[in-house]
Design a protein around this motif. Sequence first.
Motif, PDB file in Angstrom:
ATOM      1  N   UNK A 280       0.832  -1.206   0.000  1.00 59.87           N
ATOM      2  CA  UNK A 280       0.000   0.000   0.000  1.00 59.87           C
ATOM      3  C   UNK A 280       0.864   1.253   0.000  1.00 59.87           C
ATOM      4  N   UNK A 281       2.148   1.122   0.392  1.00 60.11           N
ATOM      5  CA  UNK A 281       3.025   2.279   0.486  1.00 60.11           C
ATOM      6  C   UNK A 281       3.945   2.455  -0.710  1.00 60.11           C
ATOM      7  N   UNK A 282       4.341   1.374  -1.321  1.00 53.86           N
ATOM      8  CA  UNK A 282       5.314   1.490  -2.399  1.00 53.86           C
ATOM      9  C   UNK A 282       5.357   0.208  -3.208  1.00 53.86           C
ATOM     10  N   UNK A 283       5.948   0.338  -4.386  1.00 56.50           N
ATOM     11  CA  UNK A 283       6.283  -0.823  -5.209  1.00 56.50           C
ATOM     12  C   UNK A 283       7.796  -0.866  -5.353  1.00 56.50           C
ATOM     13  N   UNK A 284       8.354  -2.065  -5.307  1.00 51.93           N
ATOM     14  CA  UNK A 284       9.799  -2.244  -5.382  1.00 51.93           C
ATOM     15  C   UNK A 284      10.107  -3.192  -6.532  1.00 51.93           C
ATOM     16  N   UNK A 285      11.075  -2.780  -7.364  1.00 56.34           N
ATOM     17  CA  UNK A 285      11.507  -3.615  -8.473  1.00 56.34           C
ATOM     18  C   UNK A 285      13.002  -3.833  -8.344  1.00 56.34           C
ATOM     19  N   UNK A 286      13.450  -4.970  -8.803  1.00 55.16           N
ATOM     20  CA  UNK A 286      14.855  -5.322  -8.618  1.00 55.16           C
ATOM     21  C   UNK A 286      15.332  -6.138  -9.800  1.00 55.16           C
ATOM     22  N   UNK A 287      16.554  -5.869 -10.275  1.00 54.97           N
ATOM     23  CA  UNK A 287      17.224  -6.743 -11.226  1.00 54.97           C
ATOM     24  C   UNK A 287      18.704  -6.767 -10.909  1.00 54.97           C
ATOM     25  N   UNK A 288      19.404  -7.755 -11.447  1.00 53.47           N
ATOM     26  CA  UNK A 288      20.825  -7.892 -11.184  1.00 53.47           C
ATOM     27  C   UNK A 288      21.180  -9.308 -10.796  1.00 53.47           C
ATOM     28  N   UNK A 289      22.274  -9.467 -10.073  1.00 49.87           N
ATOM     29  CA  UNK A 289      22.778 -10.797  -9.746  1.00 49.87           C
ATOM     30  C   UNK A 289      23.140 -10.894  -8.270  1.00 49.87           C
ATOM     31  N   UNK A 290      23.063 -12.136  -7.750  1.00 49.20           N
ATOM     32  CA  UNK A 290      23.422 -12.448  -6.371  1.00 49.20           C
ATOM     33  C   UNK A 290      24.303 -13.681  -6.405  1.00 49.20           C
ATOM     34  N   UNK A 291      25.509 -13.563  -5.872  1.00 47.51           N
ATOM     35  CA  UNK A 291      26.432 -14.689  -5.820  1.00 47.51           C
ATOM     36  C   UNK A 291      26.173 -15.450  -4.515  1.00 47.51           C
ATOM     37  N   UNK A 292      25.565 -16.625  -4.641  1.00 43.72           N
ATOM     38  CA  UNK A 292      25.173 -17.389  -3.460  1.00 43.72           C
ATOM     39  C   UNK A 292      26.375 -18.013  -2.757  1.00 43.72           C
ATOM     40  N   UNK A 293      27.463 -18.222  -3.480  1.00 44.61           N
ATOM     41  CA  UNK A 293      28.657 -18.807  -2.875  1.00 44.61           C
ATOM     42  C   UNK A 293      29.455 -17.761  -2.107  1.00 44.61           C
ATOM     43  N   UNK A 294      29.730 -16.632  -2.751  1.00 45.35           N
ATOM     44  CA  UNK A 294      30.530 -15.576  -2.118  1.00 45.35           C
ATOM     45  C   UNK A 294      29.688 -14.675  -1.222  1.00 45.35           C
ATOM     46  N   UNK A 295      28.341 -14.805  -1.305  1.00 48.60           N
ATOM     47  CA  UNK A 295      27.416 -13.979  -0.524  1.00 48.60           C
ATOM     48  C   UNK A 295      27.641 -12.503  -0.817  1.00 48.60           C
TER      49      UNK A 295
END
Length: 612
Positions: free
Chosen positions: A522-537
């Motif tokens: 109700x307050x905002x919309x959030x969008x995200x793109x990119x990468x996450x390295x699960x090994x190196x965190x």
Amino acid sequence: VKGSLNFDNNTLTLMPELPQLEKARGTLHFHEEGFSLENMRAGFLGGQMAVTGGTQPDGTTAVRAQGNLSVAGVRRHYAIPGVQRLLQHIQGGTSYDARIAIREGRPEINVESSMEGIALDFPAPLKKAANTTLPLTFTLRSLPSSKSGLMQDEILLALGGTVSARYARQKPAGSHAPWKVLNGGIGVNVPAPQPDSGLIANVTLDKLDLDAWRTRILDILDEDETSKDGKTAPSPDDLVIAQYIEPEVLAASAKALLVMGKQLDNVVVGASRQPNSWQANLDSAQVSGYVTWEESRSGRGLGRVTARLTSLIIPESQAEAVNELLEDDAAGTQIPALDIVADDFHLFGKRMGKLELLAHNARAVKGREWRISNLAITNDDARFRASGKWTVQDKESLTHLTYALDIANGGGLLERLGFPRTIKGGKGKLDGDLRWNGLPFSLDIPSLSGQLHLDMEAGQFLKVEPGVAKLLGVFSLQSLPRRLALDFRDVFSEGFAFDGVNGTGHITQGVLRTSNFKMRSVNAAVLMDGSIDLTKETQDLRVIVIPEINAGAASVVYGLVVNPVVGLGSFLAQLFLREPLMRAFTMEYQITGPWQDPIVRKLDRRQNKEGC
């Protein structure tokens, strides 16, 4: 009648069933009422024996034989293959004291020995070094037969006050046919059972290794699993041996029981054997319920296990043991086919709910596969369903799993998995498929690849400490209020409350990439793109935050957010085309660095025209 017979290095055969007396020396005195022995000595079973006694005043016969024997001597006399394989696990020699009595025409033989000098290579309680004692008492006595033409006898055996056995046998009179066991019992730390028919074993031990006993019995009976085709009938010699050592019913209690590579604690089990299968009722600290084990007909693997359980508990202490079992070079042939239903399944200290597992072994083009037809875990918070396979080739293994997770309470599910107070509420679905190098129950992040799709609604990310549910902290954007003094502090500081979360992701070698992760509230919309390295965190993400100014704009944002196909660039282009005013209120951030200490940089949208 009165006379004597002198023996001078003679060979004597007293009965076909008994070994010969070699180089017998001494004198047999006889008269019309009986006989007596004087200075009788002979070679017997690789040792020397002295024999005394004869007919007693009451008309009975009593003979005493004292001496020693060697296992090598026993092996030379008993050429039966099954006996030869049994004797391969016995070495050395020992002394004995045997007494033979004949009353009313029925013989009785009693043998006693300390067993010092004999080494036994069997699992506990029959593991013994040569320099230790294990007192043996053996009794064989003839019994009156209720049927004409049949001979009956009874064998009583005791070892060290720990093991006792009893067998009732019969065979046709005057026949060289082998004895047949009518009924028998083996007792360990309890008296030997006395059933009406069949062989029963009753065992009470601190530790019972059924795997080791099964291997030893198969070795003695020559049931070589690498060559057995399930069609060849056992040889008569094997049947003769099996009737003494292979129980049809097993009752056991043990503080620790090893079976199929697993240790069960505080076990009480009752099991019965059918041709090529076992059925058991089992109660232990880890497993309670009914289990059927069908031995492999092909001779490879451990056959098939069917279980209907009230509880199945795999403690964290067994995690390493499970991995060691699966990592074995022959693991593809060591895991049985499984058909398991457990009403209460605990995994490494976590109460998972109801488990259903259906899996079997299969031969692949190269190597072997363990195929999971159905894996389902159901509880009040979620239902997980999956299918896949585990392939082993050249000592390398690959796991592939297709899954669907229907979530009724996301917060409850995470708490069940060991992450309390990370999400409040939340329901929806997570599905996709994953592949990794290694074991089915040990996710290898560096090799992880696949894709996933998430669609959730009605929940809230709660404020959690760094290090707790670290990946969840990345998506909940708790780094924004920690790194920025302004900009939607009220939205993220106490945890983002969402109406919906959806997106897709692709994982390659442990790196997750997304172009359309979206959250709405109700307050905002959030969008995200990119990468996450699960090994190196670590992370490299672009985040867009759009406040919902009015109902009209909110409906536009909502309509675009719920579309799972639209990426971030297309989303902004469509939004600004339909609601130009939204550009001024949209914030953009670049988040990089480690999860626990991210670098948050606010971008100037006037300089960044991408997607406009």
